[in-house]
Design a protein around this motif. Structure first.
Motif, PDB file in Angstrom:
ATOM      1  N   GLY A  63      41.499  23.028  47.339  1.00 20.78           N
ATOM      2  CA  GLY A  63      42.479  22.015  47.734  1.00 20.78           C
ATOM      3  C   GLY A  63      42.304  20.706  46.982  1.00 20.78           C
ATOM      4  O   GLY A  63      43.087  19.778  47.155  1.00 20.78           O
ATOM      5  N   ARG A  64      41.298  20.641  46.119  1.00 26.33           N
ATOM      6  CA  ARG A  64      41.099  19.418  45.323  1.00 26.33           C
ATOM      7  C   ARG A  64      41.962  19.485  44.067  1.00 26.33           C
ATOM      8  O   ARG A  64      42.078  20.532  43.439  1.00 26.33           O
ATOM      9  CB  ARG A  64      39.630  19.252  44.950  1.00 26.33           C
ATOM     10  N   ALA A  65      42.531  18.315  43.718  1.00 29.34           N
ATOM     11  CA  ALA A  65      43.453  18.263  42.589  1.00 29.34           C
ATOM     12  C   ALA A  65      43.536  16.825  42.089  1.00 29.34           C
ATOM     13  O   ALA A  65      42.929  15.925  42.669  1.00 29.34           O
ATOM     14  CB  ALA A  65      44.836  18.754  43.029  1.00 29.34           C
ATOM     15  N   THR A  66      44.262  16.632  40.983  1.00 28.14           N
ATOM     16  CA  THR A  66      44.545  15.286  40.500  1.00 28.14           C
ATOM     17  C   THR A  66      46.050  15.150  40.275  1.00 28.14           C
ATOM     18  O   THR A  66      46.739  16.136  39.986  1.00 28.14           O
ATOM     19  CB  THR A  66      43.808  14.983  39.170  1.00 28.14           C
ATOM     20  N   VAL A  67      46.526  13.913  40.399  1.00 30.12           N
ATOM     21  CA  VAL A  67      47.954  13.658  40.174  1.00 30.12           C
ATOM     22  C   VAL A  67      48.239  13.868  38.692  1.00 30.12           C
ATOM     23  O   VAL A  67      47.622  13.237  37.827  1.00 30.12           O
ATOM     24  CB  VAL A  67      48.336  12.221  40.599  1.00 30.12           C
ATOM     25  N   TRP A  68      49.156  14.777  38.400  1.00 32.17           N
ATOM     26  CA  TRP A  68      49.526  15.087  37.017  1.00 32.17           C
ATOM     27  C   TRP A  68      50.774  14.306  36.613  1.00 32.17           C
ATOM     28  O   TRP A  68      50.893  13.827  35.486  1.00 32.17           O
ATOM     29  CB  TRP A  68      49.766  16.586  36.891  1.00 32.17           C
ATOM     30  N   SER A  69      51.710  14.148  37.547  1.00 30.03           N
ATOM     31  CA  SER A  69      52.923  13.370  37.304  1.00 30.03           C
ATOM     32  C   SER A  69      53.598  13.120  38.645  1.00 30.03           C
ATOM     33  O   SER A  69      53.203  13.690  39.661  1.00 30.03           O
ATOM     34  CB  SER A  69      53.874  14.118  36.374  1.00 30.03           C
ATOM     35  N   TYR A  70      54.585  12.268  38.652  1.00 30.07           N
ATOM     36  CA  TYR A  70      55.359  12.070  39.873  1.00 30.07           C
ATOM     37  C   TYR A  70      56.719  11.482  39.506  1.00 30.07           C
ATOM     38  O   TYR A  70      56.903  10.957  38.404  1.00 30.07           O
ATOM     39  CB  TYR A  70      54.645  11.155  40.882  1.00 30.07           C
ATOM     40  N   VAL A  71      57.652  11.609  40.436  1.00 30.56           N
ATOM     41  CA  VAL A  71      58.960  10.990  40.276  1.00 30.56           C
ATOM     42  C   VAL A  71      59.320  10.303  41.585  1.00 30.56           C
ATOM     43  O   VAL A  71      58.740  10.585  42.635  1.00 30.56           O
ATOM     44  CB  VAL A  71      60.074  12.004  39.928  1.00 30.56           C
ATOM     45  N   VAL A  72      60.276   9.396  41.495  1.00 36.34           N
ATOM     46  CA  VAL A  72      60.878   8.788  42.674  1.00 36.34           C
ATOM     47  C   VAL A  72      62.348   9.206  42.653  1.00 36.34           C
ATOM     48  O   VAL A  72      63.116   8.722  41.826  1.00 36.34           O
ATOM     49  CB  VAL A  72      60.749   7.249  42.653  1.00 36.34           C
ATOM     50  N   PRO A  73      62.718  10.155  43.517  1.00 36.38           N
ATOM     51  CA  PRO A  73      64.110  10.630  43.509  1.00 36.38           C
ATOM     52  C   PRO A  73      65.081   9.498  43.851  1.00 36.38           C
ATOM     53  O   PRO A  73      64.807   8.695  44.739  1.00 36.38           O
ATOM     54  CB  PRO A  73      64.131  11.713  44.593  1.00 36.38           C
ATOM     55  N   HIS A  74      66.189   9.458  43.140  1.00 35.09           N
ATOM     56  CA  HIS A  74      67.220   8.450  43.387  1.00 35.09           C
ATOM     57  C   HIS A  74      68.477   9.128  43.903  1.00 35.09           C
ATOM     58  O   HIS A  74      68.715  10.303  43.618  1.00 35.09           O
ATOM     59  CB  HIS A  74      67.528   7.683  42.099  1.00 35.09           C
ATOM     60  N   PRO A  75      69.326   8.409  44.631  1.00 30.24           N
ATOM     61  CA  PRO A  75      70.561   9.002  45.154  1.00 30.24           C
ATOM     62  C   PRO A  75      71.423   9.560  44.021  1.00 30.24           C
ATOM     63  O   PRO A  75      71.364   9.039  42.914  1.00 30.24           O
ATOM     64  CB  PRO A  75      71.247   7.823  45.838  1.00 30.24           C
ATOM     65  N   PRO A  76      72.234  10.585  44.288  1.00 33.54           N
ATOM     66  CA  PRO A  76      72.427  11.203  45.616  1.00 33.54           C
ATOM     67  C   PRO A  76      71.273  12.119  46.004  1.00 33.54           C
ATOM     68  O   PRO A  76      70.839  12.933  45.195  1.00 33.54           O
ATOM     69  CB  PRO A  76      73.724  11.999  45.440  1.00 33.54           C
ATOM     70  N   LEU A  77      70.802  11.962  47.232  1.00 39.16           N
ATOM     71  CA  LEU A  77      69.730  12.790  47.767  1.00 39.16           C
ATOM     72  C   LEU A  77      70.318  13.744  48.795  1.00 39.16           C
ATOM     73  O   LEU A  77      71.409  13.506  49.316  1.00 39.16           O
ATOM     74  CB  LEU A  77      68.686  11.906  48.448  1.00 39.16           C
ATOM     75  N   LEU A  78      69.575  14.807  49.103  1.00 37.72           N
ATOM     76  CA  LEU A  78      69.991  15.656  50.219  1.00 37.72           C
ATOM     77  C   LEU A  78      70.034  14.786  51.470  1.00 37.72           C
ATOM     78  O   LEU A  78      69.185  13.910  51.650  1.00 37.72           O
ATOM     79  CB  LEU A  78      69.005  16.806  50.408  1.00 37.72           C
ATOM     80  N   PRO A  79      71.028  14.995  52.338  1.00 39.93           N
ATOM     81  CA  PRO A  79      71.198  14.110  53.499  1.00 39.93           C
ATOM     82  C   PRO A  79      69.929  13.930  54.330  1.00 39.93           C
ATOM     83  O   PRO A  79      69.665  12.826  54.813  1.00 39.93           O
ATOM     84  CB  PRO A  79      72.297  14.801  54.304  1.00 39.93           C
ATOM     85  N   ALA A  80      69.133  14.981  54.472  1.00 35.38           N
ATOM     86  CA  ALA A  80      67.921  14.879  55.293  1.00 35.38           C
ATOM     87  C   ALA A  80      66.932  13.871  54.728  1.00 35.38           C
ATOM     88  O   ALA A  80      66.120  13.300  55.457  1.00 35.38           O
ATOM     89  CB  ALA A  80      67.267  16.251  55.425  1.00 35.38           C
ATOM     90  N   PHE A  81      66.983  13.658  53.406  1.00 36.63           N
ATOM     91  CA  PHE A  81      65.998  12.795  52.758  1.00 36.63           C
ATOM     92  C   PHE A  81      66.491  11.368  52.548  1.00 36.63           C
ATOM     93  O   PHE A  81      65.701  10.478  52.244  1.00 36.63           O
ATOM     94  CB  PHE A  81      65.583  13.409  51.412  1.00 36.63           C
ATOM     95  N   THR A  82      67.796  11.150  52.685  1.00 29.82           N
ATOM     96  CA  THR A  82      68.360   9.828  52.402  1.00 29.82           C
ATOM     97  C   THR A  82      67.685   8.699  53.189  1.00 29.82           C
ATOM     98  O   THR A  82      67.333   7.676  52.604  1.00 29.82           O
ATOM     99  CB  THR A  82      69.886   9.850  52.663  1.00 29.82           C
ATOM    100  N   PRO A  83      67.442   8.876  54.507  1.00 29.41           N
ATOM    101  CA  PRO A  83      66.822   7.766  55.253  1.00 29.41           C
ATOM    102  C   PRO A  83      65.376   7.484  54.850  1.00 29.41           C
ATOM    103  O   PRO A  83      64.832   6.440  55.201  1.00 29.41           O
ATOM    104  CB  PRO A  83      66.879   8.241  56.719  1.00 29.41           C
TER     105      PRO A  83
END
Ligand SMILES: [Zn+2]
Length: 144
Positions: free
Chosen positions: A60-80
């Motif tokens: 379960g050990r790992a390192t952050v390889w990359s990431y994103v910050v999703p921008h709209p339009p998002l799926l409705p469940a994730f918008t809030p």
């Protein structure tokens, strides 16, 4: 649990991964012919084409390889919940094995509990699981 969140569909290839996740374990397929790990789950080794494999429990050990910050339009469940992060982490056992999930502040915290600006590539994390359905627990990551 995020109301209205789409969930993975289990099939013969992926069910063992999700069942292990429900036990709080990170299970990854390993080819028993050449020994390589592979993920996502699939029937054939992409290296040697063997159909023989076993499931191995990872640390379960790992390192952050990359990431994103999703921008709209998002799926409705994730918008809030925006802004939130979606991280790709590389497992310590084999950095070529990567998992996608959210970096959260602590086990059980919301997916927007870590400021995306504070995320560092290469930062050590460990996998935790959030039970979101009877047969699905989603991997998330916390700093370690
Ligand atoms: Zn192989």
């Amino acid at each position: 649990v995020i109301e209205g969140q789409p969930l993975p569909e289990l099939d013969a290839d992926t069910a063992p991964f999700w069942h292990a996740a429900c036990r709080g374990e990170l299970a990854i397929q390993a080819c028993t012919s050449c020994g390589r790990l592979r993920h996502p789950p699939r029937p054939m080794c992409p290296q040697c084409r063997s159909l023989e494999f076993e499931w191995r429990t990872m640390s379960g050990r790992a390192t952050v390889w990359s990431y994103v910050v999703p921008h709209p339009p998002l799926l409705p469940a994730f918008t809030p919940l925006a802004p939130y992060n979606v991280c790709v982490v590389a497992l310590d056992e084999d950095p070529n094995i990567r998992l996608v999930g959210n970096l959260i502040a602590s086990e059980g915290a919301a997916i927007n509990s870590v400021e995306p600006a504070g995320i560092e590539i290469g930062a050590p994390v460990r996998v935790v699981f959030e039970q979101v359905a009877d047969d699905v627990a989603l991997p998330r990551f916390v700093s370690s």
